[in-house]
Every structure is written in C-alpha cells, then in structure tokens.
Design an enzyme around this catalytic site. Structure first.
Site, PDB file in Angstrom:
ATOM      1  N   HIS A 166      44.158  46.574  36.541  1.00  0.00           N
ATOM      2  CA  HIS A 166      43.537  45.698  35.544  1.00  0.00           C
ATOM      3  C   HIS A 166      42.045  45.505  35.779  1.00  0.00           C
ATOM      4  O   HIS A 166      41.367  44.901  34.962  1.00  0.00           O
ATOM      5  CB  HIS A 166      44.243  44.338  35.534  1.00  0.00           C
ATOM      6  CG  HIS A 166      45.625  44.418  34.981  1.00  0.00           C
ATOM      7  ND1 HIS A 166      45.944  44.036  33.705  1.00  0.00           N
ATOM      8  CD2 HIS A 166      46.774  44.885  35.522  1.00  0.00           C
ATOM      9  CE1 HIS A 166      47.234  44.240  33.483  1.00  0.00           C
ATOM     10  NE2 HIS A 166      47.765  44.755  34.584  1.00  0.00           N
ATOM     11  N   ASP A 366      33.607  43.942  34.626  1.00  0.00           N
ATOM     12  CA  ASP A 366      34.919  43.440  34.218  1.00  0.00           C
ATOM     13  C   ASP A 366      35.791  44.627  33.843  1.00  0.00           C
ATOM     14  O   ASP A 366      35.317  45.542  33.162  1.00  0.00           O
ATOM     15  CB  ASP A 366      34.755  42.524  32.991  1.00  0.00           C
ATOM     16  CG  ASP A 366      35.758  41.384  32.968  1.00  0.00           C
ATOM     17  OD1 ASP A 366      36.858  41.555  33.529  1.00  0.00           O
ATOM     18  OD2 ASP A 366      35.437  40.327  32.381  1.00  0.00           O
TER      19      ASP A 366
END
Ligand code: ADQ
Length: 729
Positions: A166, A366
C-alpha cells in the site's frame, strides 16, 4: 470474478479492521483507521472470507473478538508488548515506513527489531498455514508482512500467495540502504502475484530484484524468476467505494459557509507534509493578501502511531506552525487555520469534502492517497479544485489536478491562488474526467482485477536462453581463460529419488565434453560424493574432481590432494554410518563417502521427516561430526575446517599460481547450501550461479531455475568465441 474465490479468500494484514482497547478492564472495539482498512473493509464484506491480524491489544484466555461482519471471520494474531515495540513501532514504522517513503534520514536500522519482525512474520505464516494447505488464496497486505510469504511457501510449496503493497516501493539506491534488503525481496518473491499502486513502483521493484538478487526479470511482461519460482508483478491502482462517498455527499445537510475553504485531511504522519502545507498556506497569505479574512484552511488529522517519537515531534511541529500562522494573520473575527486533531465520521467528512473549494493534498510521498479520490467523488454540487502532490501515487492517474511539488512553497501558494480564482467552467473541465475514471476504477474493480490475476493459472518464466548468458558473461570471458566449477547433484544431474540413480542428461554431458575439450577452459566437478563415485559418474577426459566436499582432489595440473585429517576420521565415519542405520528409519539411506557421509531421507514418509531429521542430527552430533542440511538429506562432515570454498581456492592457487585472479575468470554453479561456501569464497573474485531453491538466500551472483539452464550455460560456453587475447597460461 471467478466465483469460487468467494469462499477461499484469506486476508493477512497487520491490523484487523477493528482495534481493541482495554478500558478499566473491559474490551472496547473501534474501527481501525487508515487507507488499507478503508479499502479492504468493503471489499472483504462483499467477498466474504477470513481476516487475520493483530487486534491491537492482548486478549486474555477465553476472550473472543466481537463479530463486526457476519461475512468475515476475524482471527487474532497476538503480539507481546516487546514485539509491538520492536516489530510494529520499530522495524515497520521506524525503518521500512520512512525508507520506503524516500526519507532515509528518518530510518533507524536495528538488528533486534529486524529479528523481531522476522519472528512476527513467521507467526502470521503459522496463522495462515492451514488455509494454504486447503488451497485457499492467501492475500498478504503491506510493509509489515514482507517476510510472511517465504515460510508459507517453504512449508506449502503449492500454496497460492499474493501480496499488495500500500506504500511506495523506493528506487534501488534508497532500497539498498536497508541491511536486510535481499531478505525482504526474497520474502515477497515467494508469492505468485505482487501488486503495487503504480507502474513506477513496479519498475523500482523489478530493478531491485534484478540488481540485488540477480533474479531474472522480464520488465515488459512483469515477471521475476527467483530460482525455480516465478512471480508476476503488476500495478493495480487502488480505487475507493465511489458510490458510497457520492451518496453521502448528496445526503449530508447543507449550510452556506462564511468563508471559502481549503481542506486538508490526513492521518497525522510526517509523510503527509502537514507542516510544509501550513508554510505554503502562510506564503499564500503573504503573496495574496486579498484572500485574508475570506479563506480558511481546515486541517483534519487523525491521531496515528502516537507512541513513536517522530510522530510526537510531528504533532508538536504542526501545533507550533498553526499557532504561529494564526497569531500572525488572525483577527478578532477570523482564524486562518482550523485544526482538528481527531477522526471525523464519514457523513461529516463527505460534507466537508463537498463544501471545500480546494482540497490541498500535498504529501511528501504517498503510496496512492485516497483522500484525493474521496474529494473528487464528493464534488456533487459546484465543483472545487484538487491541488495534488506529484509525489503521491494518485498523481500518476489524476493528471487533471493542479499538481505541485510539496517542497516548493512558493509554487504551492501560487497554485492555491489559481485554484481559488478558477472560473467554474474550468473547474468542471478538471473534475469531469477524474470523476468518471474513479467511478469506473473503484474499489470493487480493483478487487476483481487483483483477485482474477491472483487466481490465473501460474505462468513459468520462459527458459533461460544462450542470449542471456551472452549478456551476463560475454564481456567477462572475452579476454581471459576460464576455470569452470560445477556441482553434480541438482546442478549437472537432476535430483532423483535414489542418489545412486542420478545421471547427467545426454545433451548436458555432450556440452560438458565440448567445454572440457577447449584449450581456454578447465572444468572441475565439486561434489559431496566420494571422489571415486563422482569420477565414474562424469567420466569426461581432462576434468578435475573434488570429492567429499573438496577433502579429496584429483586432476590434470593439480597434485593429488587428500586433506591430512581425512584418514583420521575414516574409521569414525564408518561407526557413525552403523549408528545411523541402527536408528532404523524406514526409507532412509546412508551413503558412506570415506571421512564423511550423507543421510538421505527423501524416501522416508513425509510426516516422519521432522522426527527422522532430529534423530539423525542428534546421532551425528553425538559422534562429533558436523551437521549440514542438504536437499532432503543431512551431510555429516568431519570437524575439519575445510569446505567447497577452500577446495576451489586451493585448486585455483595450485593450478594457476598466486596471481590466478589476474590471469583467468572463474564461474561456479551449484544448487545447495554446501555450494554457498564456494559462492562466499568467490564473492568479488568470480561469477556464481545458484540453481533452484527459491526460498533460501544465496551469495551467488545470479540464480538459475534448474539443471536445464545449466545445460544451456554449458552449450553457450562450449560455443562461445575463443578468447581474444588470452593471458599466458
Ligand atoms: P494512509 O497513509 O492511511 O494509507 P490515505 O490513502 O490517504 O492514507 O487514506 C487515509 C484514509 O483515512 C482515507 O480513507 C481518509 O478518508 C481517512 N481519514 C483521514 N483523515 C481522517 C479524519 N480526520 N477523519 C476520518 N477519516 C480520515 C496507506 C498509504 C496510502 C494508500 C492507502 C491505501 O499510505 O498511500 O493510498 O494506504 O492503499
């Protein structure tokens, strides 16, 4: 979606979708926060299955987890307080998290934390082993569990394993700062499918696998071959539950806000760039005074990892920045920054998204960033503008956003002004495409895409070709002669049930003969077998043999060698052989090799393996011999400080003189742990190939899938052009 997947999904993630807290003796469950749970909860609800993870606190005997979703069985993995400290706050969040987000100066490298990480990853593997044996798909999530797949694959070779990361996968130059980088790669490469958010992370991963492990990589197809295992690697950009956000945004109560709103929504994390964002907002108020008293920045931050020092410091830094900007620009009627340090319920969040004129999503790095997508889904009235960091995975697809470099304060300030002054038509132009895209590529589509890929029949990597050997070895061998060392069992000859039936396939033997016949190539066979046995099996003219792991050496140009201690241990090895036979393990074979011996248990019934190994090892140690694990066998070696590595260096020195390393090239190929000694001795001095064995680490330069690849290597070596300008021999 293949229908049978519905009953077979097992999810492993660090956290369960609920986090338990003990308040005055009673357990309280709250929904876990963060992007992973946001993505998986609706998916698993739809799919049904088992979710294995840490419940966030220690359960007492007999205490059960509250049921949250009838479709999902929750299985807790307990962690001790020390493990929480070392595995979770330590290695996961102080090492991997900052390093993978390209912030290496924040990363701490601590061997004890790594060891705890390894241990906890094995515990997760224990929890999933049963499901693997039943053939269920095990889907492992995120950076906390990078080492879970390897033990599962070792225990259940046919397991179906998939992994999704992730967070970003960093570029090679950063990833290799990790002292355990190779172990991490080997850990995940035990999976059949590896998924990342973006093609950029896939590229970084493939690059690392190729350069750090010497794995074969197909960048076009997205495949990695590590030993005899092939893994597919692909991008599966995560989406959100678009319809749910849109519905919430339509339904939430409306009120006309007094000011225009710039909105920031994050977990409180230094990767999210909140202090940098406030600096940019401050600069914006400096550069564009016309917005003062008309615009507010609402910053929401969910508390996260608040026991880690870096997060406490981050919180203090945000408090200071907010205080300074509010003190500097605030008036009796206007507070420029409204900062809420808490989680807000989805109804409220979607109304905030809907009513914000600008979403300021400026992480320093991110993996994806779901907030950007949630904002887009909630633009159901007059649309606002998304200002998005280029360093978020979401930026790879959300090209219509106003993209910024979060470190460039002035340009973020300029973009804010541009966003707030953008005409409505332009805003509509910029929101329409991402809305359509995110609606289509929503979380269900992501789940279907990933699961179908994970359940596809396995595709093996294409066989190794001569062209590949040419690329790896062509330059290396151009101007020097070659000393070629080859192990026998598992390298030249495929492994068979009975060691006495092992034989070199005809085409390999033919290529070996042609190599040995070349003037510029000397071949040595290095084997654990006795020297008489190995010589008779290979029987090629002009070859050197090193038997008994190099304790005995015979061949052209090398004086016959028998290690001085060998005779002494011969009698003791004979008694040990008797003792091992006396164990009466059904199916076991004891192969006597003079001063050493091998206990083969390949034909022992599998459930009896652990017991057979334990008894044989005890017997060997009792006799004063050393134990070495081999393929379905245990080597008992006399306690002589001599191994295949010593033997190879001995041959090179005696045959070519002390300057051997300047005069010739060395290649060594072998398949088991005894060959690792030779790989180690040759590190930096030669090229080495480890055959098979995907789940074990190696010091070899490259890996090959099987003895067939060795045949191709020999064919290429036999046919290569003669040495251009050979050094005198
Ligand atoms: P996170 O780092 O947690 O996820 P993100 O993708 O933005 O980051 O997800 C955060 C989630 O938390 C969003 O669903 C958001 O709505 C929610 N949230 C944030 N602040 C909140 C608040 N104050 N109140 C309520 N909810 C709040 C990790 C990676 C990301 C990746 C996801 C999913 O770091 O890059 O996108 O996993 O893979």
């Amino acid at each position: 979606m293949p229908r049978d997947a519905a009953d077979t999904l097992v999810v492993l993630s660090n956290r369960l979708p609920i986090t338990l807290r003990r308040e005055r003796g009673t357990l309280r469950a709250e929904a876990s926060s963060g992007g992973l749970v946001s993505a998986l909860r609706p998916a698993l609800h739809r799919q049904g299955g088992t979710w294995i993870g840490w419940p966030g606190t220690q359960l007492k005997a007999g205490e059960r987890l509250p049921a949250v979703d009838p479709a999902v069985e929750l299985v807790p993995v307990p962690l001790s307080p020390t493990e929480v400290k070392r595995y979770y706050h330590g290695f996961s969040n102080r090492t991997l998290w900052p390093l993978f987000h390209s912030l290496p100066e924040r990363a701490v490298f601590d061997r004890r934390e790594w060891e705890s990480y390894e241990l906890v990853n094995h515990r997760f593997a224990d929890a999933a082993e049963e499901a693997c044996r039943r053939g269920q798909l095990v889907w492992i999530h995120d950076y906390h569990l990078l080492r879970t797949a390897a033990p599962l694959r070792e225990r259940v070779p046919a397991a179906r394993l998939a992994f999704f990361l992730h967070i970003p996968f960093p570029p090679f130059d950063l990833f290799r700062l990790l002292p355990w980088s190779r172990a991490v790669l080997e850990g995940v490469l035990a999976c059949d499918l590896l998924g990342f958010h973006s093609p950029g992370y896939v590229r970084n991963f493939l690059d690392a696998a190729e350069r750090l492990l010497g794995a074969r990589v197909d960048h076009r197809v997205g495949q990695v071959e590590l030993g005899d295992h092939t893994t597919r690697v692909a991008a599966f950009p995560l989406g959100i539950d678009y319809g749910a956000y849109e519905k919430l945004a339509h339904g939430a109560p409306r009120k006309t806000p007094a000011e225009r709103v710039i909105l920031g929504v994050d977990r409180l994390d230094y990767t999210k760039g909140i202090p940098e964002r406030i600096l940019a907002f401050e600069r914006f108020l400096e550069l564009y005074p016309e917005h003062r008293e008309r615009v507010v920045l609402i910053q929401l931050a969910v508390p996260s990892r608040d026991q880690v020092q870096a997060y406490q410091e981050q919180k203090r830094s945000i408090d200071e920045h907010v205080g300074r900007v509010n003190g500097r620009f605030g008036t009796s009627t206007w507070t420029p920054i409204r900062y809420l340090y808490r989680s807000v319920p989805p109804e409220r969040l979607s109304a905030l998204y809907r009513d914000a004129d600008v979403a300021l999503v400026t992480p320093l790095r991110d993996g994806m960033n779901l907030v950007a997508k949630e904002y887009v889904a909630c633009q159901v009235d007059e649309p606002g503008v998304l200002v998005l960091s280029r360093l978020a995975g979401a930026a790879e697809t959300m090209r219509e956003a106003l993209q910024v470099n979060p470190y460039d304060t002035d340009s973020v300030a300029e973009r804010l002004h541009q966003a707030l002054t953008m005409p409505e038509e332009d805003r509509r132009d910029r929101i329409a495409a991402p809305q359509a895209r995110e609606r289509r590529r929503n979380v269900n589509q992501w789940l279907d895409g990933f699961l179908s890929a994970a359940l596809e029949p396995r595709k093996r990597f294409r066989p190794t070709t001569e062209a590949e050997f040419d690329a790896w070895l062509g330059d290396y061998l151009r101007t020097r002669d070659l000393a070629l060392f080859l192990d026998y069992d598992g390298t030249l000859a495929p492994i068979v049930e009975r060691p006495d039936e092992a034989a070199i396939p005809a085409d390999t033997l033919d290529a070996l003969r042609r190599c040995a016949a070349r003037d510029d190539t000397d071949v040595t066979i290095v084997s654990g077998r006795g020297i008489g046995d190995i010589g008779a099996r290979v029987a090629v003219d002009g070859i050197t043999y090193a038997g008994n792991h190099g304790l005995e050496i015979q061949g052209p140009g090398v004086p016959d060698f028998v290690h001085t201690d060998v005779r002494h241990f011969q009698d003791e090895a004979a008694s040990l052989a008797k003792a091992l036979r006396a164990l009466r393990v059904r199916g076991a074979l004891v192969e006597e090799k003079g001063a050493s011996l091998t206990f083969h248990y390949r034909r022992v019934a599998k459930p009896q393996w652990p017991d057979a190994v334990a008894r044989a090892e005890a017997c060997i140690l009792e006799a004063g011999f050393q134990v070495r694990a081999a393929l379905c066998a245990i080597e008992a070696r006399p306690p002589i400080g001599w191994d295949k590595g010593h033997a190879v260096l001995h041959i090179l020195r005696t045959r070519y003189g002390p300057a051997w390393s300047q005069r010739l090239r060395v290649i060594y190929a072998g398949d088991d742990s005894t060959d690792e000694d030779a790989f180690r001795s040759l590190q930096g001095l030669g090229m080495s190939f480890r055959v098979g064995g995907a789940t074990s680490s190696t010091r070899a330069t490259r890996r090959l899938a099987s003895p067939e690849a060795i045949c191709t290597l020999l064919e290429w070596l036999a046919a290569r052009p003669p040495v251009a300008d050979a050094a005198p021999r």
